[in-house]
Scaffold this active site. Structure first.
Site, PDB file in Angstrom:
ATOM      1  N   HIS A 154       0.842  -1.199   0.000  1.00  0.00           N
ATOM      2  CA  HIS A 154       0.000   0.000   0.000  1.00  0.00           C
ATOM      3  C   HIS A 154       0.875   1.245   0.000  1.00  0.00           C
ATOM      4  O   HIS A 154       2.098   1.167   0.128  1.00  0.00           O
ATOM      5  CB  HIS A 154      -0.946   0.023   1.213  1.00  0.00           C
ATOM      6  N   HIS A 201      -5.867  -2.377   4.352  1.00  0.00           N
ATOM      7  CA  HIS A 201      -5.904  -1.169   3.526  1.00  0.00           C
ATOM      8  C   HIS A 201      -5.068  -1.389   2.280  1.00  0.00           C
ATOM      9  O   HIS A 201      -4.074  -2.110   2.283  1.00  0.00           O
ATOM     10  CB  HIS A 201      -5.452   0.089   4.274  1.00  0.00           C
ATOM     11  N   HIS A 216       4.781   7.211   2.808  1.00  0.00           N
ATOM     12  CA  HIS A 216       5.576   5.992   2.671  1.00  0.00           C
ATOM     13  C   HIS A 216       4.979   5.040   1.642  1.00  0.00           C
ATOM     14  O   HIS A 216       3.791   5.087   1.334  1.00  0.00           O
ATOM     15  CB  HIS A 216       5.746   5.273   4.015  1.00  0.00           C
ATOM     16  N   HIS A 248       1.076  -1.346  15.226  1.00  0.00           N
ATOM     17  CA  HIS A 248       0.030  -0.326  15.167  1.00  0.00           C
ATOM     18  C   HIS A 248      -1.211  -0.781  15.942  1.00  0.00           C
ATOM     19  O   HIS A 248      -1.533  -1.978  15.951  1.00  0.00           O
ATOM     20  CB  HIS A 248      -0.412  -0.087  13.722  1.00  0.00           C
ATOM     21  N   TYR A 257       9.398   1.514   9.982  1.00  0.00           N
ATOM     22  CA  TYR A 257       9.487   2.588   9.003  1.00  0.00           C
ATOM     23  C   TYR A 257      10.937   3.042   8.900  1.00  0.00           C
ATOM     24  O   TYR A 257      11.612   3.217   9.922  1.00  0.00           O
ATOM     25  CB  TYR A 257       8.639   3.795   9.417  1.00  0.00           C
ATOM     26  N   GLU A 267       8.130   1.227   4.323  1.00  0.00           N
ATOM     27  CA  GLU A 267       7.683   0.429   5.463  1.00  0.00           C
ATOM     28  C   GLU A 267       7.830  -1.047   5.142  1.00  0.00           C
ATOM     29  O   GLU A 267       7.530  -1.490   4.030  1.00  0.00           O
ATOM     30  CB  GLU A 267       6.209   0.728   5.772  1.00  0.00           C
TER      31      GLU A 267
END
Length: 309
Positions: A154, A201, A216, A248, A257, A267
């Site tokens: 992503h 996502h 990112h 997260h 990251y 990431e």
């Protein structure tokens, strides 16, 4: 979940300050597979387990950042239908010719309200992952080179007017909102996580005054152990790390990251749950955003909020 229309993130073209330094970084440290170079000087890479010709394109420039990103759609009929829907909603589109990107068919390109350039495409040459289609092994030598992510997963992009971006992704492209962060006053969405699949996502946006910014690019890892191994490789190669290894609260993903030599953040990501379009959107209030970002430390890292390219 039936996969129709928009399938997945397909490619992203980023600007790098020193092309050969970046080729070394993405080829030897990240462990991506170089698949070609074109007459414009761009260099193409794929992750080892991706089937299509490329997912990352490097272009040398005097300023780091993102040029454009593309999502693959199911077929040419889907591409034509989505182009019609974009135009019906007042979004201007441009047809990029086949071959403008190596081994890639026609692309439908348009500008997002956040200042980012997005495109859709249906055709890209399948080069495989180096494994046979009959009785394959679970991995090959390329999967052991460098960090060796599985695929482009992503992007997180910063820019203004993300509420208008949301309308395009939900109303035209059939994405759904998985998670969001509210403003301090609770009256606006300042961060959005959107999916076109059952991944947690496929793209995310954060409200930001400057248009067209890259936060990112995310690469998928097989396991938490692979994320930790990525951290070891980053340290062995003096890669500048921003956050992690950590987890997260938002998306439940596990992450590191870091920055490439040009200052573009990337990431190494794994985990997350598997949402469906009928799931209720998860909402984070601003006071809980630190826990959403870094669940163990419950900390809003200043660099995460302010450093973009």
């Amino acid at each position: 979940m039936a996969m129709t229309g928009v399938l997945r993130p397909g490619h992203v073209q980023i600007r790098v300050l020193d092309l050969e330094e970046s080729v070394h970084f993405y080829g030897d440290v990240m462990g991506l597979v170089e698949t070609g170079r074109d007459s414009d000087g761009r260099v193409y890479f794929k992750c080892w387990d991706e089937r299509d010709h490329h997912s990352l394109v490097l272009r040398e420039s005097d300023q780091a950042g993102i040029d454009f990103f593309g999502f693959k759609v199911l077929d040419n009929t889907s591409l034509e239908q989505l182009e019609v829907r974009l135009k019906e909603h007042g979004v201007d589109t441009t047809r990029m010719p086949a071959g403008d990107l190596l081994e890639t068919g026609e692309r439908v390109r348009f500008d997002l309200p956040s200042g980012h350039v997005m495109e859709l495409y249906a055709e890209k040459t399948a080069v495989g992952n180096g494994l046979p289609s009959m009785n394959p092994s679970p991995w090959n030598q390329a999967s052991e080179n460098g960090i060796a992510p599985v695929r482009l997963d992503h992007m997180l992009l910063y820019g203004p007017n993300i509420a208008e971006n949301k309308k395009i992704f939900e109303d035209i492209l059939d994405f759904f909102l998985v998670e969001r962060v509210l403003s301090e006053g609770g009256d606006a969405e300042v961060a959005l996580w959107l999916s076109c699949s059952h991944k947690v996502h496929d793209i995310a946006f954060v409200e930001h005054p400057e248009p067209g910014k890259l936060h990112h690019i995310s690469f998928l890892m097989d396991s938490w152990e692979k994320v930790l191994r990525a951290g070891d490789i980053m340290s062995m190669n003096q890669v500048a790390v921003d956050i992690g290894p950590t987890r997260h609260g938002i998306t439940r993903g596990c992450t590191i990251y870091a920055w490439d030599p040009s200052g573009n953040r990337f990431e190494t990501f794994m985990g997350g749950y598997h949402p469906y379009p009928d799931y209720e959107t998860i909402t984070w209030t601003w006071d809980s955003f630190p826990q959403g970002l870094d669940y163990p430390q419950r900390k809003l890292h200043e660099t995460f909020l302010t450093v973009v390219t």
